[in-house]
Scaffold this motif. Sequence first.
Motif, PDB file in Angstrom:
ATOM      1  N   LYS A 216      37.084  40.273  98.217  1.00  0.00           N
ATOM      2  CA  LYS A 216      37.432  40.192  96.799  1.00  0.00           C
ATOM      3  C   LYS A 216      37.940  38.799  96.440  1.00  0.00           C
ATOM      4  CE  LYS A 216      40.257  43.871  96.821  1.00  0.00           C
ATOM      5  NZ  LYS A 216      40.040  44.535  98.106  1.00  0.00           N
ATOM      6  N   GLN A 217      38.824  38.283  97.292  1.00  0.00           N
ATOM      7  CA  GLN A 217      39.424  36.981  96.996  1.00  0.00           C
ATOM      8  C   GLN A 217      38.373  35.876  97.028  1.00  0.00           C
ATOM      9  OE1 GLN A 217      40.712  39.355  98.966  1.00  0.00           O
ATOM     10  NE2 GLN A 217      42.612  39.812  97.872  1.00  0.00           N
ATOM     11  N   VAL A 230      44.964  31.714  87.842  1.00  0.00           N
ATOM     12  CA  VAL A 230      45.820  32.370  86.848  1.00  0.00           C
ATOM     13  C   VAL A 230      46.235  33.758  87.342  1.00  0.00           C
ATOM     14  CG1 VAL A 230      45.883  33.331  84.518  1.00  0.00           C
ATOM     15  CG2 VAL A 230      44.885  31.085  84.902  1.00  0.00           C
ATOM     16  N   ALA A 231      45.330  34.443  88.054  1.00  0.00           N
ATOM     17  CA  ALA A 231      45.648  35.767  88.588  1.00  0.00           C
ATOM     18  C   ALA A 231      46.539  35.668  89.823  1.00  0.00           C
ATOM     19  CB  ALA A 231      44.368  36.533  88.912  1.00  0.00           C
ATOM     20  N   ARG A 232      47.024  34.480  90.096  1.00  0.00           N
ATOM     21  CA  ARG A 232      47.991  34.219  91.170  1.00  0.00           C
ATOM     22  C   ARG A 232      47.416  34.457  92.562  1.00  0.00           C
ATOM     23  NH1 ARG A 232      49.532  32.015  87.278  1.00  0.00           N
ATOM     24  NH2 ARG A 232      51.655  31.866  86.508  1.00  0.00           N
TER      25      ARG A 232
ATOM     26  N   GLY B 130      50.086  38.309  88.547  1.00  0.00           N
ATOM     27  CA  GLY B 130      48.844  37.719  88.055  1.00  0.00           C
ATOM     28  C   GLY B 130      48.036  38.652  87.183  1.00  0.00           C
ATOM     29  N   GLU B 153      30.645  43.606  88.204  1.00  0.00           N
ATOM     30  CA  GLU B 153      31.383  42.853  89.225  1.00  0.00           C
ATOM     31  C   GLU B 153      32.399  41.907  88.587  1.00  0.00           C
ATOM     32  OE1 GLU B 153      28.767  42.437  93.289  1.00  0.00           O
ATOM     33  OE2 GLU B 153      28.034  41.340  91.567  1.00  0.00           O
ATOM     34  N   VAL B 154      31.995  41.263  87.491  1.00  0.00           N
ATOM     35  CA  VAL B 154      32.912  40.341  86.810  1.00  0.00           C
ATOM     36  C   VAL B 154      34.130  41.104  86.294  1.00  0.00           C
ATOM     37  CG1 VAL B 154      33.213  38.834  84.814  1.00  0.00           C
ATOM     38  CG2 VAL B 154      31.131  38.687  86.176  1.00  0.00           C
ATOM     39  N   MET B 157      36.666  42.096  88.827  1.00  0.00           N
ATOM     40  CA  MET B 157      37.570  41.032  89.277  1.00  0.00           C
ATOM     41  C   MET B 157      38.944  41.170  88.625  1.00  0.00           C
ATOM     42  SD  MET B 157      35.071  37.740  89.377  1.00  0.00           S
ATOM     43  CE  MET B 157      33.440  37.918  90.096  1.00  0.00           C
ATOM     44  N   PHE B 160      41.353  42.752  90.937  1.00  0.00           N
ATOM     45  CA  PHE B 160      41.620  42.159  92.251  1.00  0.00           C
ATOM     46  C   PHE B 160      43.095  41.823  92.453  1.00  0.00           C
ATOM     47  CE2 PHE B 160      37.052  40.447  93.091  1.00  0.00           C
ATOM     48  CZ  PHE B 160      36.602  41.749  93.135  1.00  0.00           C
ATOM     49  N   ALA B 161      43.759  41.382  91.363  1.00  0.00           N
ATOM     50  CA  ALA B 161      45.179  41.060  91.510  1.00  0.00           C
ATOM     51  C   ALA B 161      45.989  42.323  91.790  1.00  0.00           C
ATOM     52  CB  ALA B 161      45.697  40.354  90.259  1.00  0.00           C
ATOM     53  N   ALA B 163      44.709  44.990  93.422  1.00  0.00           N
ATOM     54  CA  ALA B 163      44.290  45.562  94.695  1.00  0.00           C
ATOM     55  C   ALA B 163      44.737  44.729  95.890  1.00  0.00           C
ATOM     56  CB  ALA B 163      42.772  45.730  94.717  1.00  0.00           C
ATOM     57  N   GLY B 164      44.812  43.422  95.740  1.00  0.00           N
ATOM     58  CA  GLY B 164      45.122  42.580  96.891  1.00  0.00           C
ATOM     59  C   GLY B 164      44.070  42.785  97.971  1.00  0.00           C
ATOM     60  N   HIS B 165      44.500  43.115  99.179  1.00  0.00           N
ATOM     61  CA  HIS B 165      43.545  43.274 100.274  1.00  0.00           C
ATOM     62  C   HIS B 165      43.122  44.723 100.488  1.00  0.00           C
ATOM     63  CE1 HIS B 165      43.499  39.140 101.632  1.00  0.00           C
ATOM     64  NE2 HIS B 165      44.782  39.109 101.339  1.00  0.00           N
ATOM     65  N   ARG B 166      43.704  45.640  99.709  1.00  0.00           N
ATOM     66  CA  ARG B 166      43.288  47.035  99.922  1.00  0.00           C
ATOM     67  C   ARG B 166      41.949  47.315  99.234  1.00  0.00           C
ATOM     68  NH1 ARG B 166      43.602  49.652  95.231  1.00  0.00           N
ATOM     69  NH2 ARG B 166      45.318  49.157  93.812  1.00  0.00           N
ATOM     70  N   ARG B 167      41.372  48.441  99.590  1.00  0.00           N
ATOM     71  CA  ARG B 167      40.119  48.846  98.951  1.00  0.00           C
ATOM     72  C   ARG B 167      40.372  49.219  97.507  1.00  0.00           C
ATOM     73  NH1 ARG B 167      35.527  50.528 102.029  1.00  0.00           N
ATOM     74  NH2 ARG B 167      34.825  51.765 100.269  1.00  0.00           N
ATOM     75  N   LEU B 168      39.368  49.045  96.658  1.00  0.00           N
ATOM     76  CA  LEU B 168      39.521  49.438  95.265  1.00  0.00           C
ATOM     77  C   LEU B 168      39.613  50.962  95.185  1.00  0.00           C
ATOM     78  CD1 LEU B 168      36.957  47.024  93.597  1.00  0.00           C
ATOM     79  CD2 LEU B 168      39.441  46.871  93.520  1.00  0.00           C
ATOM     80  N   ARG B 208      37.243  41.967  81.455  1.00  0.00           N
ATOM     81  CA  ARG B 208      37.917  41.640  82.714  1.00  0.00           C
ATOM     82  C   ARG B 208      39.438  41.623  82.516  1.00  0.00           C
ATOM     83  NH1 ARG B 208      36.589  36.028  85.553  1.00  0.00           N
ATOM     84  NH2 ARG B 208      38.021  35.229  84.003  1.00  0.00           N
TER      85      ARG B 208
END
Lengths: 338, 302
Positions: A216-217, A230-232, B130, B153-154, B157, B160-161, B163-168, B208
Amino acid sequence: MKYDTRLRLERLGVFAVGVLAVVMLAFLAARGLAEYSSAADLVATRLVDGGCALGSVAGTRLLCFNFVWYSVATGVLVGIVGPLIGSYVVHREMALIGETLAHTAFAGVAFGIFFGSATNWGVSVLLAALVTGIIGAFGVQYLSSRTAAHGDVPIAIVLTGSFAIGTIVISLGRGFGGVSIDAYLFGQMAAVTQSGAQLMGVVSVVVIALVALNYKQFLFITFDEQAARVARLNVSAYNTLLILLTAVVVVGAMQILGIILVTAMLVVPVAAASAVADSFREAQYLSIIVGEVSVLVGVTAAFLYGLAPGGSIVVVAIAIYLVAVAVADRDSAVAAGA
Amino acid sequence: MTIDLHADAHYRMNDQTTGGGHDDSDPDHDHDHDHVADSTPGHDRATEASATLEHGSEPAVRMENVTFGYGDQPAVENVSLTIERGEFLGLVGPNGSGKTTLLLLMLGVLSPDEGRVELFGDPVDEFADGERIGYVSQKSTDAGSTMPVTVREVVTMGRFAHAGHRRLSDRDHEAVDEALETVGIRDLESRRINELSGGQTQRAYIARALASEADLLAMDEPTVGVDARSREQFYGLLGDLNDRGITIILIEHDLGVVTDRADRIACINRTLYHHGSASSFAESDALEAAYGPNSEIVHHDH
């Protein structure tokens, strides 16, 4: 074809590639553990026997040899991690950076040969290449953050500069070593060593795990770096990680592709996939499939006709790319006409 | 020069009279710049009950004496301004006046050489939520022009802030569905983003921000290259979002549109020339001061 059907087929293709990769990794691990465990030795031997039997049916005895397995395993893994990292590298417009890392790694290869007087892709040469590749990665990262958006002049200077140092060291070594650098520049099938292939195995596992973790990142910073900031998201940390992974993949892939052509494995399958794919995920699947097909066809041709594997792999990949572009053109023409 | 402020559905005239968040004596609020006296009565209109309930009552953005330069070239000098929650701020100024720089300073992408920036009450460099900010950059429209990315997909995004590293999670996917629905591009979700028209692309970026459940939406000239009708719809959408309590900061080159739509206008040309209500901007001489003589606001009929 409908997007969902297409995606399902692509998933199937990626799954097949994955199975192939697992077999290769199992072989490499089993060979590595054979010294300590007779069971591991047996697994490796059985795999080679199985491949040998299958190959014989297809009319080749190539898979009966261990050294072929090292080359094929390395190739199979390169076909996955090259496009995987490439899908970020290409769309971040960092293709030149990949090329630069290959050339800084060449300086490492040269030092490795000079001090280790190795004659093939021994692990000492690869580790030296890895070290200079990583130093190069940080250097390039520093330069591109200091200069205006991907300023390519300093990068070109690093690229040619490290290659120049490499050639000087090689020519010094040649005086008393008589080492041929062809295998390093163009790749050579039989030159992949057990430790080299195993290094590629470790590299692949690490790269795939890190890309999966940061999917994702990486996608966000590749598509819209400013918004990711911006999303940090820690953009510079992810950029550094990405460039390090690129360096590692480049060094692993050099064994098969050679220094000159290694970037092609990061760029060409991704370009082919991007021409026809709709989503980023689809593009990533497709690029891995394209990469794998290119490697398998290219490696087979290289063994059968004694060609340089790098060249044949890249030619196959480019042929697929041209087909993909033609298909994309026809599709858009149909869409426009409809 | 007079401006007819349309009291349309998106222009919230009614719920602005009783501001609890701040008042005229608020020292941070647009009195401390010397070019234009901000003489608007009732400029405390921009308060939003729904926004203040959830996250306390600090302003969305507070800048104090912010100065920033690229090398020796000053881009923003000594700017102080406060953006309350629920406000719709139009950020205007001539080309090269530092609008984008100012916005990036507010969002913490750039760090000021001098002065202080706060986002939702936190110093901007410590602000970590974020997902609370949706940002549409000037380049968003051409970013990744060759990159295969679908609309969905856009918009994803935006999660994503969270979720971090976890699954959606299912919740993430629902938020994406809702956002696509809200901006009316659900049917385009599996199209490549670079195959969309300018107006559709802007909607995708708004989606988004919505998917991320942002309560501040910052946009840098989002309607460049968008046809007039789509632009009209786009501003309608912004008005609706603003009514829902989302703070909006909008850089817009078209003064007519922005003075019609925004509650408040900040006009900058390196320094702040005006910060106050849209009507006070029209009545002031800030336009001429910032843009030079012979400038005027052209209104569009809609």
